[in-house]
Design an enzyme around this catalytic site. Structure first.
Site, PDB file in Angstrom:
ATOM      1  N   CYS A   5     -18.725  -0.040   8.379  1.00  0.00           N
ATOM      2  CA  CYS A   5     -19.018   0.587   9.681  1.00  0.00           C
ATOM      3  C   CYS A   5     -20.281   0.066  10.368  1.00  0.00           C
ATOM      4  O   CYS A   5     -20.203  -0.479  11.471  1.00  0.00           O
ATOM      5  CB  CYS A   5     -19.132   2.100   9.507  1.00  0.00           C
ATOM      6  SG  CYS A   5     -17.546   2.842   9.130  1.00  0.00           S
ATOM      7  N   LEU A  36     -17.202  10.594   8.444  1.00  0.00           N
ATOM      8  CA  LEU A  36     -17.250  10.631   6.977  1.00  0.00           C
ATOM      9  C   LEU A  36     -17.883   9.369   6.401  1.00  0.00           C
ATOM     10  O   LEU A  36     -17.799   8.290   6.968  1.00  0.00           O
ATOM     11  CB  LEU A  36     -15.853  10.847   6.392  1.00  0.00           C
ATOM     12  CG  LEU A  36     -14.752   9.811   6.627  1.00  0.00           C
ATOM     13  CD1 LEU A  36     -14.886   8.608   5.719  1.00  0.00           C
ATOM     14  CD2 LEU A  36     -13.403  10.468   6.418  1.00  0.00           C
ATOM     15  N   ARG A  37     -18.522   9.572   5.255  1.00  0.00           N
ATOM     16  CA  ARG A  37     -19.117   8.447   4.525  1.00  0.00           C
ATOM     17  C   ARG A  37     -18.205   8.069   3.372  1.00  0.00           C
ATOM     18  O   ARG A  37     -17.648   8.956   2.708  1.00  0.00           O
ATOM     19  CB  ARG A  37     -20.473   8.850   3.925  1.00  0.00           C
ATOM     20  CG  ARG A  37     -21.551   9.124   4.938  1.00  0.00           C
ATOM     21  CD  ARG A  37     -22.649   9.952   4.302  1.00  0.00           C
ATOM     22  NE  ARG A  37     -22.130  11.267   3.898  1.00  0.00           N
ATOM     23  CZ  ARG A  37     -22.817  12.162   3.203  1.00  0.00           C
ATOM     24  NH1 ARG A  37     -24.044  11.888   2.807  1.00  0.00           N
ATOM     25  NH2 ARG A  37     -22.289  13.336   2.887  1.00  0.00           N
ATOM     26  N   LYS A  85       0.843  -1.200   0.000  1.00  0.00           N
ATOM     27  CA  LYS A  85       0.000   0.000   0.000  1.00  0.00           C
ATOM     28  C   LYS A  85       0.882   1.256   0.000  1.00  0.00           C
ATOM     29  O   LYS A  85       0.669   2.182  -0.777  1.00  0.00           O
ATOM     30  CB  LYS A  85      -0.903  -0.022   1.248  1.00  0.00           C
ATOM     31  CG  LYS A  85      -1.956   1.057   1.243  1.00  0.00           C
ATOM     32  CD  LYS A  85      -2.718   1.090   2.549  1.00  0.00           C
ATOM     33  CE  LYS A  85      -3.855   0.112   2.605  1.00  0.00           C
ATOM     34  NZ  LYS A  85      -4.690   0.294   3.809  1.00  0.00           N
ATOM     35  N   GLY A  92     -24.924  -2.153   4.815  1.00  0.00           N
ATOM     36  CA  GLY A  92     -23.693  -2.931   4.836  1.00  0.00           C
ATOM     37  C   GLY A  92     -22.528  -1.987   5.026  1.00  0.00           C
ATOM     38  O   GLY A  92     -22.675  -0.929   5.619  1.00  0.00           O
TER      39      GLY A  92
HETATM   40  C1  UDX Z   1     -21.318   5.342   7.730  1.00  0.00           C
HETATM   41  C2  UDX Z   1     -21.749   6.664   8.413  1.00  0.00           C
HETATM   42  O1  UDX Z   1     -22.663   7.368   7.579  1.00  0.00           O
HETATM   43  C3  UDX Z   1     -20.550   7.512   8.721  1.00  0.00           C
HETATM   44  O2  UDX Z   1     -20.947   8.682   9.412  1.00  0.00           O
HETATM   45  C4  UDX Z   1     -19.602   6.702   9.576  1.00  0.00           C
HETATM   46  O3  UDX Z   1     -18.467   7.447   9.894  1.00  0.00           O
HETATM   47  C5  UDX Z   1     -19.221   5.410   8.866  1.00  0.00           C
HETATM   48  O4  UDX Z   1     -20.390   4.683   8.541  1.00  0.00           O
HETATM   49  P1  UDX Z   1     -20.696   4.575   5.256  1.00  0.00           P
HETATM   50  O5  UDX Z   1     -20.529   3.185   5.806  1.00  0.00           O
HETATM   51  O6  UDX Z   1     -19.661   5.097   4.324  1.00  0.00           O
HETATM   52  O7  UDX Z   1     -20.777   5.644   6.458  1.00  0.00           O
HETATM   53  O8  UDX Z   1     -22.080   4.581   4.460  1.00  0.00           O
HETATM   54  P2  UDX Z   1     -23.549   5.223   4.624  1.00  0.00           P
HETATM   55  O9  UDX Z   1     -23.765   6.187   3.527  1.00  0.00           O
HETATM   56  O10 UDX Z   1     -23.803   5.698   5.985  1.00  0.00           O
HETATM   57  O11 UDX Z   1     -24.442   3.922   4.328  1.00  0.00           O
HETATM   58  C6  UDX Z   1     -24.356   2.761   5.149  1.00  0.00           C
HETATM   59  C7  UDX Z   1     -25.251   1.678   4.610  1.00  0.00           C
HETATM   60  O12 UDX Z   1     -26.618   2.002   4.812  1.00  0.00           O
HETATM   61  C8  UDX Z   1     -25.092   1.400   3.133  1.00  0.00           C
HETATM   62  O13 UDX Z   1     -25.108   0.008   2.899  1.00  0.00           O
HETATM   63  C9  UDX Z   1     -26.311   2.059   2.508  1.00  0.00           C
HETATM   64  O14 UDX Z   1     -26.702   1.430   1.314  1.00  0.00           O
HETATM   65  C10 UDX Z   1     -27.331   1.873   3.601  1.00  0.00           C
HETATM   66  N1  UDX Z   1     -28.393   2.894   3.573  1.00  0.00           N
HETATM   67  C11 UDX Z   1     -28.101   4.189   3.867  1.00  0.00           C
HETATM   68  C12 UDX Z   1     -29.682   2.525   3.259  1.00  0.00           C
HETATM   69  O15 UDX Z   1     -29.986   1.356   2.993  1.00  0.00           O
HETATM   70  N2  UDX Z   1     -30.667   3.489   3.264  1.00  0.00           N
HETATM   71  C13 UDX Z   1     -30.400   4.779   3.551  1.00  0.00           C
HETATM   72  O16 UDX Z   1     -31.342   5.589   3.550  1.00  0.00           O
HETATM   73  C14 UDX Z   1     -29.082   5.154   3.849  1.00  0.00           C
END
Ligand code: UDX
Length: 406
Positions: A250, A142-143, A35, A247
């Site tokens: 996180c 962060l997402r 990496k 999924g």
């Molecule tokens: C998340 C948190 O948003 C973030 O603040 C934290 O720091 C890390 O975890 P992330 O895992 O990148 O971020 O994705 P996120 O956009 O939150 O979505 C998580 C999951 O929920 C995804 O699988 C998404 O498809 C699902 N989701 C999200 C839904 O099914 N419906 C929604 O309305 C929102």
């Protein structure tokens, strides 16, 4: 400032490039030699919008290495290593290992150690015992898919510290974001991160249960319900997209770790436990939806990433779906604009659709919007609600949270 970053995953890299852009000098450390070598040659280990551009633009202020001793005179060092869930419990070995190595190399006693990794309450206190230097808890929200933007423009900056001076240094570092700063104890900062992620996961599982009910009612669409309840400012419209479930790297691990942590503390988080259970039932429900239309044959799964705009497949519901379909005897092919999986034969979008008996949309990539014309005559399950149901042939179409249209 001289800023060290230990752990070059999405959080470490986003933090590094954004702070480099602010003029700080960054040393990024990771134990993974491949990496580090790739990053030295300007290769990003992950697909994340704008990351490659930011790495290139700020290359003169970022150094990548496997050698911790390059952090010896850092003003502050972020710990951004992963904290996986092992047997349902958080594994903090990488955090403590990083802390131990820092305690060996830090020459100045005013270097601040900042924990950004998601850790259960009590961890910062233990890290302080290892490193002796000041420790600040500064969780990341962060997402993936918008990591750079979220780092530059967070909704809030949380700073948990015992030492006011150390907290002030970290507060100043993030001042450019303009975000409200919340100063807390270590334990509060750690708790805030888990409470935030769990609440969002609960919101999604809640709307997924409403979706289940809508599917049983004529002319009932969960999207209309979600959009309308979201207009109530107390509810807000975000994280109310019903679908295949949550999924990623996180939500699944954090909710599980939080539940176990609570149990260890003698409490139960029953609502979080229920959200996890609801999430577990998403894939079997979609498989049953398909079974009602097609009992054998070839299925095209559109999307394998856990969500759009990332190539990350960790805990991806799409991959769980592929496995479940194969276990039911279906042949599966898949397409994703960025992500790859060994679980199914990866083909082009055209081949995926044309060679299969049924299509399931598993990730809501923009590329899958507007496919109604091509999918109209095909058995289609919209598990992420990207298609317009009115343009589909009702006898061949099912969608999450959509009752029969009369
Ligand atoms: C998340 C948190 O948003 C973030 O603040 C934290 O720091 C890390 O975890 P992330 O895992 O990148 O971020 O994705 P996120 O956009 O939150 O979505 C998580 C999951 O929920 C995804 O699988 C998404 O498809 C699902 N989701 C999200 C839904 O099914 N419906 C929604 O309305 C929102």
């Amino acid at each position: 400032m001289r800023v060290g970053i230990v752990g070059l995953g999405v959080v470490g890299l986003a933090t590094g490039v954004v702070l480099a852009e602010q003029g700080h000098n960054i040393v990024g450390v990771d134990v993974d030699e491949n990496k580090v070598e790739g990053l030295r040659c300007g290769r990003s280990p992950i697909y994340e919008p704008n990351l490659k551009e930011m790495l290139d633009a700020n290359a003169s202020r970022i150094k990548f290495t496997t050698d911790y001793s390059e952090l010896s005179d850092a003003d502050l060092v972020f710990i951004t290593v992963s904290t996986p869930t092992v047997n349902g419990r958080i594994y903090l070995g990488y955090v403590f290992d990083a802390a131990k190595r820092l305690s060996d190399v830090l020459r100045r006693n005013d270097s601040i150690v900042v924990i950004k990794s998601t850790v259960v309450p009590g961890t910062a206190r233990k890290v302080k015992e290892i490193v002796k230097n000041d420790v600040v808890s500064n969780p990341e929200f962060l997402r993936e898919g918008s990591a750079i933007l979220d780092t530059k423009r967070p909704d809030r900056v949380v700073i948990g510290s015992q030492s006011k001076e150390a907290g002030d240094v970290v507060e100043n570092l993030w001042r450019f974001t303009g975000a409200p700063v919340i100063r807390t104890s270590w334990e509060e900062a750690e708790m805030i991160k888990y409470a935030a992620n769990s609440f969002l996961a609960i919101k999604v599982s809640f709307i997924n249960e409403i979706a289940n009910l809508c599917e049983r009612l004529p002319n009932c669409d969960v999207n209309v319900v979600a959009k309308t309840i979201g207009l109530d400012r107390r509810i807000a419209p975000y994280f109310l997209n019903a679908g295949l479930g949550w999924g990623g790297s996180c939500f699944p691990k954090d909710t599980q770790a939080f539940v176990s942590f609570a149990r260890d503390m003698g409490e139960r988080l029953r609502i979080v436990e229920a959200a996890i259970e609801v999430n577990r039932e998403r894939v079997p429900r979609v498989v049953n939806m398909l079974k009602s239309l097609l009992t054998r044959g070839k299925v095209c799964v559109l999307g394998v990433a856990f969500k759009p705009n990332t190539d990350d497949t960790r805990e991806s519901k799409a991959i769980e779906l592929i496995r479940a379909l194969k276990a039911e005897g279906y042949e599966v092919v898949a397409y994703d604009p960025k992500a790859r999986t060994e679980e199914a034969k990866m083909v082009t979008l055209d081949e995926c659709i044309s060679s299969s008996d049924a299509v399931i949309i598993a990730t809501e990539w923009d590329e899958f919007r507007g496919l109604e014309e091509r999918l109209k005559d095909k058995i289609t399950i919209d598990a992420r609600r990207v298609l317009d149901p009115s343009k589909m042939e009702a006898s061949k179409f099912r969608a999450i949270g959509l009752g029969v249209q009369t």
